[in-house]
Structure formats: structure tokens, C-alpha cells
Design a protein around this motif. Sequence first.
Motif, PDB file in Angstrom:
ATOM      1  N   PRO A  11      -7.116 -21.526   8.095  1.00 35.16           N
ATOM      2  CA  PRO A  11      -8.352 -21.596   7.298  1.00 35.16           C
ATOM      3  C   PRO A  11      -9.344 -22.623   7.833  1.00 35.16           C
ATOM      4  CG  PRO A  11      -6.438 -21.676   5.873  1.00 35.16           C
ATOM      5  CD  PRO A  11      -5.938 -21.781   7.268  1.00 35.16           C
ATOM      6  N   ILE A  12      -8.832 -23.710   8.387  1.00 34.72           N
ATOM      7  CA  ILE A  12      -9.734 -24.719   8.964  1.00 34.72           C
ATOM      8  C   ILE A  12     -10.450 -24.146  10.184  1.00 34.72           C
ATOM      9  CG2 ILE A  12      -9.812 -26.974  10.098  1.00 34.72           C
ATOM     10  CD1 ILE A  12      -7.453 -27.766   8.283  1.00 34.72           C
ATOM     11  N   SER A  16     -14.466 -23.476  10.390  1.00 33.48           N
ATOM     12  CA  SER A  16     -15.264 -24.151  11.416  1.00 33.48           C
ATOM     13  C   SER A  16     -16.043 -23.139  12.255  1.00 33.48           C
ATOM     14  CB  SER A  16     -14.377 -25.025  12.290  1.00 33.48           C
ATOM     15  OG  SER A  16     -13.464 -24.229  12.999  1.00 33.48           O
ATOM     16  N   TRP A  17     -15.449 -21.970  12.565  1.00 34.01           N
ATOM     17  CA  TRP A  17     -16.170 -20.954  13.311  1.00 34.01           C
ATOM     18  C   TRP A  17     -17.303 -20.348  12.485  1.00 34.01           C
ATOM     19  CZ3 TRP A  17     -16.834 -19.927  18.140  1.00 34.01           C
ATOM     20  CH2 TRP A  17     -15.886 -20.328  19.068  1.00 34.01           C
ATOM     21  N   LEU A  18     -17.085 -20.175  11.199  1.00 36.79           N
ATOM     22  CA  LEU A  18     -18.165 -19.654  10.360  1.00 36.79           C
ATOM     23  C   LEU A  18     -19.315 -20.641  10.256  1.00 36.79           C
ATOM     24  CD1 LEU A  18     -16.248 -17.860   7.491  1.00 36.79           C
ATOM     25  CD2 LEU A  18     -17.770 -16.845   9.179  1.00 36.79           C
ATOM     26  N   ILE A  19     -18.992 -21.911  10.105  1.00 37.91           N
ATOM     27  CA  ILE A  19     -20.039 -22.932  10.037  1.00 37.91           C
ATOM     28  C   ILE A  19     -20.792 -22.991  11.357  1.00 37.91           C
ATOM     29  CG2 ILE A  19     -20.427 -25.423   9.891  1.00 37.91           C
ATOM     30  CD1 ILE A  19     -18.180 -25.473   7.789  1.00 37.91           C
ATOM     31  N   LEU A  20     -20.059 -22.927  12.449  1.00 36.88           N
ATOM     32  CA  LEU A  20     -20.713 -22.984  13.763  1.00 36.88           C
ATOM     33  C   LEU A  20     -21.604 -21.776  13.994  1.00 36.88           C
ATOM     34  CD1 LEU A  20     -20.875 -24.385  16.596  1.00 36.88           C
ATOM     35  CD2 LEU A  20     -19.096 -22.795  17.276  1.00 36.88           C
ATOM     36  N   SER A  21     -21.115 -20.594  13.691  1.00 41.91           N
ATOM     37  CA  SER A  21     -21.885 -19.400  14.034  1.00 41.91           C
ATOM     38  C   SER A  21     -23.000 -19.094  13.049  1.00 41.91           C
ATOM     39  CB  SER A  21     -20.950 -18.199  14.136  1.00 41.91           C
ATOM     40  OG  SER A  21     -20.352 -17.954  12.888  1.00 41.91           O
ATOM     41  N   LEU A  22     -22.869 -19.490  11.801  1.00 45.12           N
ATOM     42  CA  LEU A  22     -23.886 -19.136  10.810  1.00 45.12           C
ATOM     43  C   LEU A  22     -24.891 -20.249  10.542  1.00 45.12           C
ATOM     44  CD1 LEU A  22     -21.697 -17.246   8.199  1.00 45.12           C
ATOM     45  CD2 LEU A  22     -23.173 -16.294   9.964  1.00 45.12           C
ATOM     46  N   ILE A  23     -24.511 -21.495  10.721  1.00 43.59           N
ATOM     47  CA  ILE A  23     -25.402 -22.593  10.356  1.00 43.59           C
ATOM     48  C   ILE A  23     -25.886 -23.364  11.576  1.00 43.59           C
ATOM     49  CG2 ILE A  23     -25.546 -24.757   9.071  1.00 43.59           C
ATOM     50  CD1 ILE A  23     -23.516 -23.547   7.100  1.00 43.59           C
ATOM     51  N   ILE A  24     -24.956 -23.794  12.408  1.00 41.23           N
ATOM     52  CA  ILE A  24     -25.329 -24.700  13.503  1.00 41.23           C
ATOM     53  C   ILE A  24     -25.966 -23.951  14.670  1.00 41.23           C
ATOM     54  CG2 ILE A  24     -24.405 -26.352  15.165  1.00 41.23           C
ATOM     55  CD1 ILE A  24     -22.367 -27.123  13.059  1.00 41.23           C
ATOM     56  N   GLN A  25     -25.433 -22.800  15.043  1.00 43.17           N
ATOM     57  CA  GLN A  25     -25.942 -22.083  16.207  1.00 43.17           C
ATOM     58  C   GLN A  25     -27.401 -21.657  16.068  1.00 43.17           C
ATOM     59  OE1 GLN A  25     -23.788 -18.571  17.164  1.00 43.17           O
ATOM     60  NE2 GLN A  25     -24.676 -18.401  19.192  1.00 43.17           N
ATOM     61  N   PRO A  26     -27.857 -21.087  14.939  1.00 47.56           N
ATOM     62  CA  PRO A  26     -29.287 -20.744  14.851  1.00 47.56           C
ATOM     63  C   PRO A  26     -30.200 -21.960  14.923  1.00 47.56           C
ATOM     64  CG  PRO A  26     -28.061 -19.553  13.195  1.00 47.56           C
ATOM     65  CD  PRO A  26     -27.115 -20.528  13.813  1.00 47.56           C
ATOM     66  N   LYS A  27     -29.738 -23.094  14.414  1.00 44.94           N
ATOM     67  CA  LYS A  27     -30.564 -24.296  14.497  1.00 44.94           C
ATOM     68  C   LYS A  27     -30.639 -24.824  15.921  1.00 44.94           C
ATOM     69  CE  LYS A  27     -30.028 -25.809   9.779  1.00 44.94           C
ATOM     70  NZ  LYS A  27     -29.868 -26.934   8.893  1.00 44.94           N
TER      71      LYS A  27
END
Length: 54
Positions: A11-12, A16-27
Motif C-alpha cells: 500500500p505504501i 507513493s506512485w499515485l501521489i507521484l503520477s497524479l500530483i507531483i508529475q504534472p507540477k
Amino acid sequence: MPQLNPNPWLPIMMASWLILSLIIQPKLTTFISTNYPSKTPTTTKTTPWTWPWT
């Protein structure tokens, strides 16, 4: 064997992959500028090499 138990790390890793791909990557991709090719290509004029023994 605790190495084969996916409960603590799966789950971790998924979160972390969801946070990276949905939030951090577009920014981050808004700051990266692509190198667009220029409209007039620059050509360099080459001169032939003169060999001293010919």
C-alpha cells in the motif's frame, strides 16, 4: 517469512506512485521547457581537410 508478506510495503508503494503520477508529475512538467527546433535550420559550412601527404 516476513519478506514475502506484501501488507506493509504494497500500500505504501501504490500510494507513493499515485501521489507521484497524479500530483507531483504534472507540477514538474510545467517547469520543463521543451527545446523546439528553430524555424530556420542553421547549416554549418564544412571545408575539406587537406592532408599534408597528398
